[in-house]
Design a protein around this motif. Structure first.
Motif, PDB file in Angstrom:
ATOM      1  N   GLY A 349       0.811  -1.204   0.000  1.00 30.12           N
ATOM      2  CA  GLY A 349       0.000   0.000   0.000  1.00 30.12           C
ATOM      3  C   GLY A 349       0.847   1.256   0.000  1.00 30.12           C
ATOM      4  O   GLY A 349       2.047   1.243  -0.296  1.00 30.12           O
ATOM      5  N   GLN A 350       0.214   2.384   0.347  1.00 32.12           N
ATOM      6  CA  GLN A 350       0.893   3.680   0.339  1.00 32.12           C
ATOM      7  C   GLN A 350       2.031   3.714   1.363  1.00 32.12           C
ATOM      8  O   GLN A 350       1.866   3.325   2.520  1.00 32.12           O
ATOM      9  CB  GLN A 350      -0.101   4.794   0.666  1.00 32.12           C
ATOM     10  CG  GLN A 350       0.520   6.181   0.782  1.00 32.12           C
ATOM     11  CD  GLN A 350       1.084   6.695  -0.523  1.00 32.12           C
ATOM     12  OE1 GLN A 350       0.388   6.736  -1.527  1.00 32.12           O
ATOM     13  NE2 GLN A 350       2.360   7.076  -0.521  1.00 32.12           N
ATOM     14  N   GLN A 351       3.186   4.198   0.938  1.00 31.03           N
ATOM     15  CA  GLN A 351       4.339   4.338   1.820  1.00 31.03           C
ATOM     16  C   GLN A 351       4.488   5.795   2.223  1.00 31.03           C
ATOM     17  O   GLN A 351       4.284   6.710   1.411  1.00 31.03           O
ATOM     18  CB  GLN A 351       5.598   3.835   1.118  1.00 31.03           C
ATOM     19  CG  GLN A 351       5.522   2.380   0.681  1.00 31.03           C
ATOM     20  CD  GLN A 351       5.247   1.442   1.846  1.00 31.03           C
ATOM     21  OE1 GLN A 351       6.067   1.327   2.766  1.00 31.03           O
ATOM     22  NE2 GLN A 351       4.105   0.765   1.809  1.00 31.03           N
ATOM     23  N   ASN A 352       4.842   6.019   3.485  1.00 27.98           N
ATOM     24  CA  ASN A 352       4.897   7.362   4.055  1.00 27.98           C
ATOM     25  C   ASN A 352       6.248   7.634   4.700  1.00 27.98           C
ATOM     26  O   ASN A 352       6.995   6.695   5.043  1.00 27.98           O
ATOM     27  CB  ASN A 352       3.802   7.529   5.107  1.00 27.98           C
ATOM     28  CG  ASN A 352       2.419   7.256   4.553  1.00 27.98           C
ATOM     29  OD1 ASN A 352       1.996   7.865   3.571  1.00 27.98           O
ATOM     30  ND2 ASN A 352       1.694   6.335   5.191  1.00 27.98           N
ATOM     31  N   ALA A 358       2.792  11.241   2.397  1.00 27.18           N
ATOM     32  CA  ALA A 358       2.860  10.190   1.389  1.00 27.18           C
ATOM     33  C   ALA A 358       4.106  10.343   0.523  1.00 27.18           C
ATOM     34  O   ALA A 358       4.404  11.440   0.030  1.00 27.18           O
ATOM     35  CB  ALA A 358       1.607  10.221   0.515  1.00 27.18           C
ATOM     36  N   THR A 360       6.399   9.427  -2.890  1.00 30.79           N
ATOM     37  CA  THR A 360       6.095   9.282  -4.313  1.00 30.79           C
ATOM     38  C   THR A 360       7.172   8.476  -5.010  1.00 30.79           C
ATOM     39  O   THR A 360       8.281   8.301  -4.486  1.00 30.79           O
ATOM     40  CB  THR A 360       5.994  10.658  -4.993  1.00 30.79           C
ATOM     41  OG1 THR A 360       7.259  11.336  -4.871  1.00 30.79           O
ATOM     42  CG2 THR A 360       4.909  11.504  -4.353  1.00 30.79           C
ATOM     43  N   ASP A 361       6.832   7.990  -6.195  1.00 34.91           N
ATOM     44  CA  ASP A 361       7.833   7.315  -7.009  1.00 34.91           C
ATOM     45  C   ASP A 361       8.653   8.358  -7.769  1.00 34.91           C
ATOM     46  O   ASP A 361       8.487   9.569  -7.582  1.00 34.91           O
ATOM     47  CB  ASP A 361       7.189   6.288  -7.941  1.00 34.91           C
ATOM     48  CG  ASP A 361       6.285   6.916  -8.997  1.00 34.91           C
ATOM     49  OD1 ASP A 361       6.327   8.152  -9.188  1.00 34.91           O
ATOM     50  OD2 ASP A 361       5.532   6.169  -9.640  1.00 34.91           O
ATOM     51  N   PRO A 366       1.992   8.650  -6.349  1.00 35.43           N
ATOM     52  CA  PRO A 366       2.043   8.038  -5.013  1.00 35.43           C
ATOM     53  C   PRO A 366       2.774   6.693  -5.027  1.00 35.43           C
ATOM     54  O   PRO A 366       2.555   5.878  -5.925  1.00 35.43           O
ATOM     55  CB  PRO A 366       0.565   7.874  -4.654  1.00 35.43           C
ATOM     56  CG  PRO A 366      -0.131   8.935  -5.432  1.00 35.43           C
ATOM     57  CD  PRO A 366       0.614   9.033  -6.732  1.00 35.43           C
ATOM     58  N   VAL A 368       2.766   3.492  -3.996  1.00 35.92           N
ATOM     59  CA  VAL A 368       1.822   2.500  -3.483  1.00 35.92           C
ATOM     60  C   VAL A 368       2.282   1.130  -3.932  1.00 35.92           C
ATOM     61  O   VAL A 368       2.257   0.808  -5.124  1.00 35.92           O
ATOM     62  CB  VAL A 368       0.390   2.774  -3.992  1.00 35.92           C
ATOM     63  CG1 VAL A 368      -0.572   1.716  -3.461  1.00 35.92           C
ATOM     64  CG2 VAL A 368      -0.063   4.167  -3.589  1.00 35.92           C
ATOM     65  N   TYR A 369       2.712   0.308  -2.988  1.00 38.21           N
ATOM     66  CA  TYR A 369       3.165  -1.042  -3.328  1.00 38.21           C
ATOM     67  C   TYR A 369       1.954  -1.932  -3.586  1.00 38.21           C
ATOM     68  O   TYR A 369       1.090  -2.111  -2.720  1.00 38.21           O
ATOM     69  CB  TYR A 369       4.003  -1.632  -2.195  1.00 38.21           C
ATOM     70  CG  TYR A 369       5.384  -1.026  -2.060  1.00 38.21           C
ATOM     71  CD1 TYR A 369       6.085  -0.592  -3.172  1.00 38.21           C
ATOM     72  CD2 TYR A 369       5.979  -0.901  -0.815  1.00 38.21           C
ATOM     73  CE1 TYR A 369       7.354  -0.044  -3.049  1.00 38.21           C
ATOM     74  CE2 TYR A 369       7.247  -0.357  -0.678  1.00 38.21           C
ATOM     75  CZ  TYR A 369       7.930   0.073  -1.802  1.00 38.21           C
ATOM     76  OH  TYR A 369       9.184   0.613  -1.668  1.00 38.21           O
ATOM     77  N   SER A 370       1.916  -2.516  -4.766  1.00 40.23           N
ATOM     78  CA  SER A 370       0.806  -3.374  -5.175  1.00 40.23           C
ATOM     79  C   SER A 370       1.193  -4.836  -5.029  1.00 40.23           C
ATOM     80  O   SER A 370       2.320  -5.212  -5.355  1.00 40.23           O
ATOM     81  CB  SER A 370       0.440  -3.083  -6.630  1.00 40.23           C
ATOM     82  OG  SER A 370      -0.386  -4.097  -7.156  1.00 40.23           O
ATOM     83  N   LYS A 381       6.689   0.304  -8.680  1.00 45.84           N
ATOM     84  CA  LYS A 381       5.868   0.197  -7.468  1.00 45.84           C
ATOM     85  C   LYS A 381       5.309  -1.205  -7.249  1.00 45.84           C
ATOM     86  O   LYS A 381       4.693  -1.455  -6.211  1.00 45.84           O
ATOM     87  CB  LYS A 381       4.716   1.206  -7.539  1.00 45.84           C
ATOM     88  CG  LYS A 381       5.172   2.654  -7.574  1.00 45.84           C
ATOM     89  CD  LYS A 381       4.014   3.621  -7.665  1.00 45.84           C
ATOM     90  CE  LYS A 381       3.314   3.556  -9.019  1.00 45.84           C
ATOM     91  NZ  LYS A 381       2.276   4.600  -9.179  1.00 45.84           N
TER      92      LYS A 381
END
Length: 516
Positions: A349-352, A358, A360-361, A366, A368-370, A381
């Protein structure tokens, strides 16, 4: 443990032993080997020889080679190609999809490194003469390297330290190597100290390795033309596994980390926080040898703290095998998460960052690891990332985490498996009670029964990314089955890797493994 690398004729001798013809060494061997025992006695160089063999263990901590052969070929790790990143001529893909051959670069490099370790330990044993402590450590270290060769390749070339380099090394079959390892370990146990620094061999580390060998003995003594089994685990071997595990348990030196503290085993202060460490590569902040940083950099994105190489991921099916409340699945860590934003365990999910902002790549989208990815082509990601060793915010390059090779939780799991496979229970423990000790400590729901399937799954949850998965899958008969990004059943002969072709070509005693 601060080691000095002692480069002697051992390195050249080991390359001759393995006969792979590396071209990056200028050394040439002329005439006969030196008289190792006399040389060591005259030069007082036993310490250098011993430290040199321990230094060889450090080669197991790279993201490639021995580690990759044990993990990328399994159902818990893959290295997807990300555009032009991480293709590396298909080296990771071929491991994961079981399409390697005898010219695969990492199969060759692993063979070289491990057989160098066997040879250097043999050189040390010859030099140790009447020094009982060094002799015992040398036997343990030789058993350690030979175990890995036998496990991965199924046969072991062997040259005595004072043998002529003009003669071809003899070759131990897998069964012969197994007995050789058992004999070395029994001799080592007799001479090693009862306890001590987990960065040096002692009776507990030798008993752990002996239990591991005996647990795999049915695999290692299997007909080499039917290496995938079915295997016959004898009560005598399983009882011997239990006896060695009981000796470690009875030492009183170890205990599971308390509830909520699983990642203390991999903390930058794990040498003091964890009571599970049986054999490690000792690291001090600023002088790390066993590369704990490798384990987080190989998976983290470039824009995280610390920055990574944006490489390896776990498989969605493996991640989904954890209960939501299982502490091994992930946790915020005081001193890490509040300073970097990074959590331990699985990142999805979203990394902070540490403020909750949040990340970003590289394109500004964003981060966000899928869970979903494609081994052949993924974006930056894709894939669930894994943080087992905790980065030290004070020194991310050399963080000080001891690199864990043998751990107490595995002792309990080995004993449980040995009981499940027909060994006699001891100390009032059952396979179920042993597994539930671990599950309770990790915040997971206790089992009501133990089967081969859920024990293999539990070994994965407890020991993920520690290098044991391929070995476990073979023993439990699941290694050849399809899994994510490996859609076909693997031919049975691939439960062992091929001997590097150059080694076969240059040693007439060495034949290629069945099926290759």
């Amino acid at each position: 443990m601060k080691t000095s690398i002692h480069v002697t004729s051992a390195v050249v001798g080991a390359l001759l032993l393995t006969a792979v013809g590396c071209t990056d060494l200028d050394d040439k061997v002329v005439g006969q080997p030196v008289d190792l025992a006399a040389g060591a006695a005259a030069g007082g160089n036993l310490t250098g020889l011993l430290n040199g063999v321990y230094a060889q263990v450090n080669g197991l901590t790279d993201q490639a080679n021995t580690y990759a052969l044990g993990e990328h070929a399994s159902d818990e790790m893959m290295g997807p190609t990300r555009g032009t990143d991480w293709d590396d001529f298909g080296t990771w893909r071929r491991l994961h999809q079981h399409t390697w051959d005898a010219t695969h670069n990492q199969i060759i490099a692993t063979w070289n490194n491990l057989n160098t370790g066997v040879f250097r330990a043999t050189e040390l044993i010859a030099a140790a003469s009447s020094n009982a402590n060094v002799l015992a450590e040398g036997r343990f270290l030789r058993a350690f390297f030979m175990y890995n060769v036998a496990d991965l390749y199924g046969k072991v070339p062997f040259r005595e330290a004072n043998a002529s380099f003009d003669s071809n090394p003899r070759v131990l079959t897998r069964a012969e190597a197994t007995q050789f390892i058992i004999d070395d370990l029994n001799a080592a146990i007799a001479g090693l100290p009862a306890t001590g620094d987990p960065g040096r061999a002692n009776k507990n580390s030798a008993r752990f390795l002996l239990a591991k060998v005996l647990l795999n003995k049915a695999v290692f003594t299997q007909n080499p033309e039917q290496p995938a089994g079915p295997y016959t685990f004898t009560p005598a071997d399983m009882n011997a596994v239990i006896a060695n595990c009981d000796a470690i348990i009875g030492s009183g030196a170890f205990s599971l980390t308390t509830s909520g503290k699983y990642f203390d085993n991999f903390h930058w202060d794990n040498s003091t926080l964890s009571k599970e460490l049986i054999f490690v590569i000792t690291n001090e902040v600023g002088t790390s040898q066993g590369s704990a940083q490798n384990r987080y950099r190989m998976t983290l994105h470039y824009n995280q703290t610390p920055g990574g190489w944006n490489g390896f991921t776990t498989l969605a099916d493996f991640y989904n095998s954890f209960e939501a409340g299982d502490q091994r699945r992930g946790a915020a860590i005081t001193g890490l998460t509040n300073r970097t934003g990074l959590r331990a365990g699985f990142l999805v999910g979203q990394q902070n960052d540490q403020t909750g902002k949040a990340l970003t790549d590289r394109a500004g989208a964003p981060l966000v690891y899928s869970p979903n990815l494609n081994l052949l082509y993924s974006d930056e990601k894709a894939g669930i990332r894994v943080i087992k060793y905790l980065p030290n915010p004070e020194n991310t390059d050399n963080p000080g985490n001891d690199y864990v090779l043998f751990r107490y939780a595995d002792v309990l799991l080995m004993k449980a498996e040995a009981i499940l496979r027909g060994g006699t229970p001891t100390g009032g423990a059952t396979a179920l009670s042993l597994v539930n000790q671990i599950r309770t400590a990790r915040g997971a729901t206790p089992f009501t029964t133990v089967t081969e399937a859920n024990l293999l799954a539990e070994r994965g949850r407890e020991l993920y990314w520690e290098g044991w998965r391929r070995n476990d899958m073979i023993r439990f008969g699941t290694f050849t089955a399809p899994f994510d990004q490996k859609p076909t059943t693997t031919p049975d002969h691939r439960v062992v890797y091929p001997i590097p072709q150059q080694a076969v070509d240059t040693n007439p005693n060495l034949t290629q493994n069945f099926g290759y």
